[in-house]
Design a protein around this motif. Structure first.
Motif, short mmCIF file in Angstrom:
data_model
loop_
_atom_site.label_atom_id
_atom_site.label_comp_id
_atom_site.label_asym_id
_atom_site.label_seq_id
_atom_site.Cartn_x
_atom_site.Cartn_y
_atom_site.Cartn_z
N GLN A 82 0.88 -1.17 0.00
CA GLN A 82 0.00 0.00 0.00
C GLN A 82 0.91 1.21 0.00
O GLN A 82 1.75 1.36 0.88
N VAL A 83 0.74 2.07 -1.01
CA VAL A 83 1.62 3.22 -1.17
C VAL A 83 0.77 4.48 -1.23
O VAL A 83 -0.18 4.58 -2.02
N GLU A 84 1.11 5.45 -0.38
CA GLU A 84 0.43 6.75 -0.39
C GLU A 84 1.03 7.61 -1.49
O GLU A 84 2.25 7.61 -1.69
N ALA A 85 0.17 8.33 -2.22
CA ALA A 85 0.64 9.07 -3.38
C ALA A 85 -0.27 10.26 -3.68
O ALA A 85 -1.32 10.42 -3.06
N ALA A 86 0.15 11.04 -4.66
CA ALA A 86 -0.64 12.17 -5.17
C ALA A 86 -0.72 12.05 -6.69
O ALA A 86 0.24 11.62 -7.33
N VAL A 87 -1.85 12.42 -7.25
CA VAL A 87 -2.01 12.44 -8.70
C VAL A 87 -1.32 13.69 -9.22
O VAL A 87 -1.67 14.80 -8.84
N VAL A 88 -0.34 13.51 -10.09
CA VAL A 88 0.43 14.65 -10.60
C VAL A 88 0.26 14.88 -12.09
O VAL A 88 0.72 15.88 -12.62
N HIS A 89 -0.40 13.93 -12.77
CA HIS A 89 -0.57 14.06 -14.23
C HIS A 89 -1.86 13.37 -14.64
O HIS A 89 -2.24 12.35 -14.06
N HIS A 90 -2.54 13.95 -15.64
CA HIS A 90 -3.75 13.33 -16.17
C HIS A 90 -3.78 13.53 -17.67
O HIS A 90 -3.76 14.65 -18.17
N ASP A 91 -3.81 12.43 -18.40
CA ASP A 91 -3.92 12.44 -19.86
C ASP A 91 -5.37 12.10 -20.18
O ASP A 91 -5.77 10.93 -20.16
N VAL A 92 -6.18 13.11 -20.46
CA VAL A 92 -7.63 12.94 -20.63
C VAL A 92 -7.95 11.97 -21.76
O VAL A 92 -8.80 11.10 -21.60
N GLY A 93 -7.29 12.09 -22.87
CA GLY A 93 -7.61 11.26 -24.03
C GLY A 93 -7.41 9.77 -23.79
O GLY A 93 -8.15 8.95 -24.30
N ASN A 94 -6.40 9.42 -23.02
CA ASN A 94 -6.10 8.01 -22.77
C ASN A 94 -6.55 7.53 -21.40
O ASN A 94 -6.29 6.39 -21.04
N GLN A 95 -7.19 8.38 -20.64
CA GLN A 95 -7.65 8.06 -19.28
C GLN A 95 -6.49 7.54 -18.44
O GLN A 95 -6.63 6.62 -17.65
N ARG A 96 -5.32 8.14 -18.63
CA ARG A 96 -4.10 7.74 -17.93
C ARG A 96 -3.74 8.79 -16.89
O ARG A 96 -3.84 9.98 -17.14
N TYR A 97 -3.32 8.30 -15.74
CA TYR A 97 -2.94 9.17 -14.62
C TYR A 97 -1.53 8.84 -14.17
O TYR A 97 -1.13 7.67 -14.15
N GLY A 98 -0.79 9.87 -13.80
CA GLY A 98 0.52 9.68 -13.20
C GLY A 98 0.41 9.94 -11.71
O GLY A 98 -0.14 10.97 -11.31
N VAL A 99 0.88 9.00 -10.91
CA VAL A 99 0.86 9.19 -9.46
C VAL A 99 2.30 9.18 -8.95
O VAL A 99 3.12 8.39 -9.40
N LYS A 100 2.57 10.11 -8.05
CA LYS A 100 3.90 10.22 -7.45
C LYS A 100 3.79 9.77 -6.00
O LYS A 100 2.96 10.29 -5.25
N PHE A 101 4.62 8.81 -5.63
CA PHE A 101 4.61 8.30 -4.28
C PHE A 101 5.14 9.36 -3.31
O PHE A 101 6.04 10.11 -3.65
N ASP A 102 4.57 9.36 -2.11
CA ASP A 102 5.01 10.33 -1.09
C ASP A 102 6.46 10.12 -0.69
O ASP A 102 7.18 11.07 -0.42
N ASN A 103 6.88 8.87 -0.66
CA ASN A 103 8.25 8.53 -0.24
C ASN A 103 8.84 7.50 -1.19
O ASN A 103 8.11 6.70 -1.77
N LEU A 104 10.15 7.50 -1.28
CA LEU A 104 10.84 6.45 -2.02
C LEU A 104 10.57 5.14 -1.29
O LEU A 104 10.73 5.05 -0.08
N ASN A 105 10.13 4.14 -2.01
CA ASN A 105 9.78 2.87 -1.40
C ASN A 105 10.81 1.82 -1.83
O ASN A 105 10.64 1.15 -2.85
N SER A 106 11.89 1.68 -1.05
CA SER A 106 12.96 0.77 -1.43
C SER A 106 12.53 -0.70 -1.35
O SER A 106 13.00 -1.52 -2.15
N GLU A 107 11.64 -1.03 -0.45
CA GLU A 107 11.14 -2.40 -0.36
C GLU A 107 10.36 -2.77 -1.62
O GLU A 107 10.51 -3.87 -2.17
N LEU A 108 9.53 -1.86 -2.09
CA LEU A 108 8.80 -2.07 -3.34
C LEU A 108 9.78 -2.17 -4.51
O LEU A 108 9.64 -3.03 -5.38
N ALA A 109 10.78 -1.30 -4.54
CA ALA A 109 11.77 -1.32 -5.62
C ALA A 109 12.49 -2.67 -5.68
O ALA A 109 12.68 -3.23 -6.76
N GLU A 110 12.88 -3.20 -4.53
CA GLU A 110 13.54 -4.50 -4.48
C GLU A 110 12.62 -5.60 -5.00
O GLU A 110 13.03 -6.47 -5.76
N HIS A 111 11.36 -5.54 -4.59
CA HIS A 111 10.41 -6.57 -5.01
C HIS A 111 10.12 -6.48 -6.51
O HIS A 111 9.99 -7.50 -7.19
#
Length: 122
Positions: A82-111
């Motif tokens: 479970q990762v806390e984040a903020a929506v930082v980008h929205h591409d309306v045409g493709n219904q795509r969103y960019g989310v930026k995690f609040d913190n670097l998650n090294s455990e997730l990166a390793e996995h």
């Protein structure tokens, strides 16, 4: 002059400004919970790519830019994040969103690295 001796302008338009490797994964189930006092919502999303710092998701649900969200990830081996984040980008045409995690998650990166089976990077 040798091509490799040329100076590189890091602020040029073609440079990749991402600071982490993004993995293209289709084996991770994902859901988003949009934080709201009146209407918190939880719904599945399609994970387009992911890194230790953020992700690109696709959904037909509307999410406002700057919204606070929790991204829930379920790997094929049963591991959950479970990762806390903020929506930082929205591409309306493709219904795509960019989310930026609040913190670097090294455990997730390793996995992500250890469970990567295809060597597809974006």
């Amino acid at each position: 002059m040798d091509f490799l001796d040329q100076e590189i302008d890091l602020d040029s338009e073609w440079s990749n400004k991402r600071t982490a490797v993004r993995y293209l994964r289709n084996d991770i189930k994902a859901a988003v919970k949009v934080h709201s006092l009146w209407f918190p919502r939880l719904f599945p999303v399609l994970l387009r790519d992911i890194s230790s710092r953020g992700a690109a998701i696709v959904t037909s649900h509307k999410i406002k830019k700057k919204s606070r969200v929790s991204l829930f990830l379920l790997f094929g081996d049963g591991r959950r994040f479970q990762v806390e984040a903020a929506v930082v980008h929205h591409d309306v045409g493709n219904q795509r969103y960019g989310v930026k995690f609040d913190n670097l998650n090294s455990e997730l990166a390793e996995h992500l690295l250890h469970t990567q089976t295809d060597l597809n990077f974006s």
